[in-house]
Design an enzyme around this catalytic site. Structure first.
Site, mmCIF file in Angstrom:
data_model
loop_
_atom_site.group_PDB
_atom_site.id
_atom_site.type_symbol
_atom_site.label_atom_id
_atom_site.label_comp_id
_atom_site.label_asym_id
_atom_site.label_seq_id
_atom_site.Cartn_x
_atom_site.Cartn_y
_atom_site.Cartn_z
ATOM 1 N N SER A 168 39.732 32.470 51.116
ATOM 2 C CA SER A 168 39.186 33.083 49.906
ATOM 3 C C SER A 168 37.672 33.222 49.988
ATOM 4 O O SER A 168 37.052 33.755 49.062
ATOM 5 C CB SER A 168 39.550 32.232 48.679
ATOM 6 O OG SER A 168 39.044 30.917 48.814
ATOM 7 N N GLU A 215 44.126 40.753 48.356
ATOM 8 C CA GLU A 215 42.935 41.364 48.926
ATOM 9 C C GLU A 215 43.130 41.461 50.433
ATOM 10 O O GLU A 215 43.356 40.447 51.095
ATOM 11 C CB GLU A 215 41.694 40.510 48.626
ATOM 12 C CG GLU A 215 41.191 40.612 47.208
ATOM 13 C CD GLU A 215 39.927 39.793 46.984
ATOM 14 O OE1 GLU A 215 39.004 40.304 46.344
ATOM 15 O OE2 GLU A 215 39.879 38.633 47.447
ATOM 16 N N ASN A 251 36.694 37.008 43.640
ATOM 17 C CA ASN A 251 35.934 35.767 43.450
ATOM 18 C C ASN A 251 34.431 36.017 43.347
ATOM 19 O O ASN A 251 33.719 35.242 42.706
ATOM 20 C CB ASN A 251 36.239 34.780 44.574
ATOM 21 C CG ASN A 251 37.614 34.156 44.412
ATOM 22 O OD1 ASN A 251 38.170 34.133 43.328
ATOM 23 N ND2 ASN A 251 38.171 33.655 45.498
ATOM 24 N N HIS A 278 44.253 37.824 51.507
ATOM 25 C CA HIS A 278 43.989 36.823 50.481
ATOM 26 C C HIS A 278 44.965 36.967 49.310
ATOM 27 O O HIS A 278 44.813 37.832 48.450
ATOM 28 C CB HIS A 278 42.539 36.947 49.986
ATOM 29 C CG HIS A 278 42.179 35.961 48.929
ATOM 30 N ND1 HIS A 278 41.231 36.214 47.971
ATOM 31 C CD2 HIS A 278 42.645 34.709 48.680
ATOM 32 C CE1 HIS A 278 41.125 35.170 47.168
ATOM 33 N NE2 HIS A 278 41.972 34.253 47.577
#
Length: 284
Positions: free
Chosen positions: A119, A152, A190, A140
């Site tokens: 991540s 992702e 994120n 991800h």
């Protein structure tokens, strides 16, 4: 290239969740961990998760049994030979991932795609360790993988178009919605999410509102299903802090400075749900 078989390194929360998603879609899955106990825990979690879906009537008993037949647990990397894709889903630690990926590279064929579920770590840097960096990519998944729709797909500088296309196709086949992202700290989700959580800690530290009202404001005003402080407790305050430190180090930009209150809470051991206390208090 159509991927029919997948190896998962790691039988923890992310690993067993990804294994479940792939098996339900009919792919053959090999889930590998360091010892038999870890593998069995992962398999037990998959069974519990599938049982919940059956109870909710979102999965039939026949589909559950079919999925379980697709999963093989193992403690040997040798069982990864001949698979179309291997996804590393181990602890978010650069040294650990590098060691695992080196072993995988030595065992699988040059046609096998290798993906990491990181991540935050650099896909380009990890790909550089591979004997065939064009076949390396980031994939991800979000927690919990069986319920979260997004994946992702992160291209390193070396990732080939064929590798990218195969992973986009595979993500769709297992029922996910992939988005393509360039390699950068935190990628897309994120990169946006963690600074928002960090800002919520600044708001809390300045005494602008109570934790409950901060979370209620974001839920009711921004239609978020969970407030940023409650989400931080769920993620783990130590994880939130670690990610912010990665941003601050890589971007050298003060907007990514971790909130001092967040640092203080982590230092106190108030890490969130996993310790029974974070912003809020929980029954362990």
């Amino acid at each position: 290239m159509s991927i029919q078989s997948v190896g998962i390194i790691g039988a923890g929360t992310m690993g067993n969740g990804i294994a479940q998603v792939c098996a339900v879609a009919g792919l053959d899955v090999v889930m590998v961990d360091i010892n038999e106990a870890a593998v069995q825990r992962g398999l037990e979690q998959i069974i519990k998760s599938l049982d919940r879906l059956v109870k909710k009537e979102t999965l039939t008993v026949a589909a559950k049994e079919s999925a379980l037949k697709c999963i093989k647990g193992s403690t040997s990397y040798a069982d990864l030979k001949g698979l179309g894709l291997v996804i590393e889903a181990a602890t978010e630690n650069q040294a650990i991932k590098e060691k695992i990926l080196k072993q995988v590279d030595e065992i699988v064929s040059k046609d096998t795609i290798i993906a990491t579920n990181t991540s935050s770590l650099s896909i380009t840097k990890l790909a550089a360790l591979d004997s065939n960096p064009a076949r390396f990519i980031g994939m991800h998944f979000f927690n919990p993988p069986p319920l979260m729709a997004l994946v992702e797909v992160i291209r390193g500088l070396q990732t080939s178009d064929a590798t990218h296309a195969a992973i986009i196709d595979m993500a769709k086949r297992v029922g996910k919605e992939p988005i393509t992202v360039k390699n950068s700290p935190g990628f897309v989700v994120n990169r946006i999410l963690l600074p928002m959580i960090n800002e919520a800690f600044f708001v809390l530290s300045e005494g602008l509102a109570s934790p409950e009202d901060i979370d209620a404001g974001m839920k009711l005003g921004c239609n978020q299903p969970i407030g940023p402080l409650a989400l931080a407790d769920l993620i783990g305050l130590d994880t939130c802090l670690a990610v912010m430190e990665v941003y601050f180090e890589n971007f050298s930009d003060s907007k990514y400075r971790p909130c001092p209150l967040l640092r203080e809470m982590v230092a106190a051991g108030y890490l969130g749900r996993k310790t029974g206390r974070g912003v809020y208090t929980y029954d362990k």
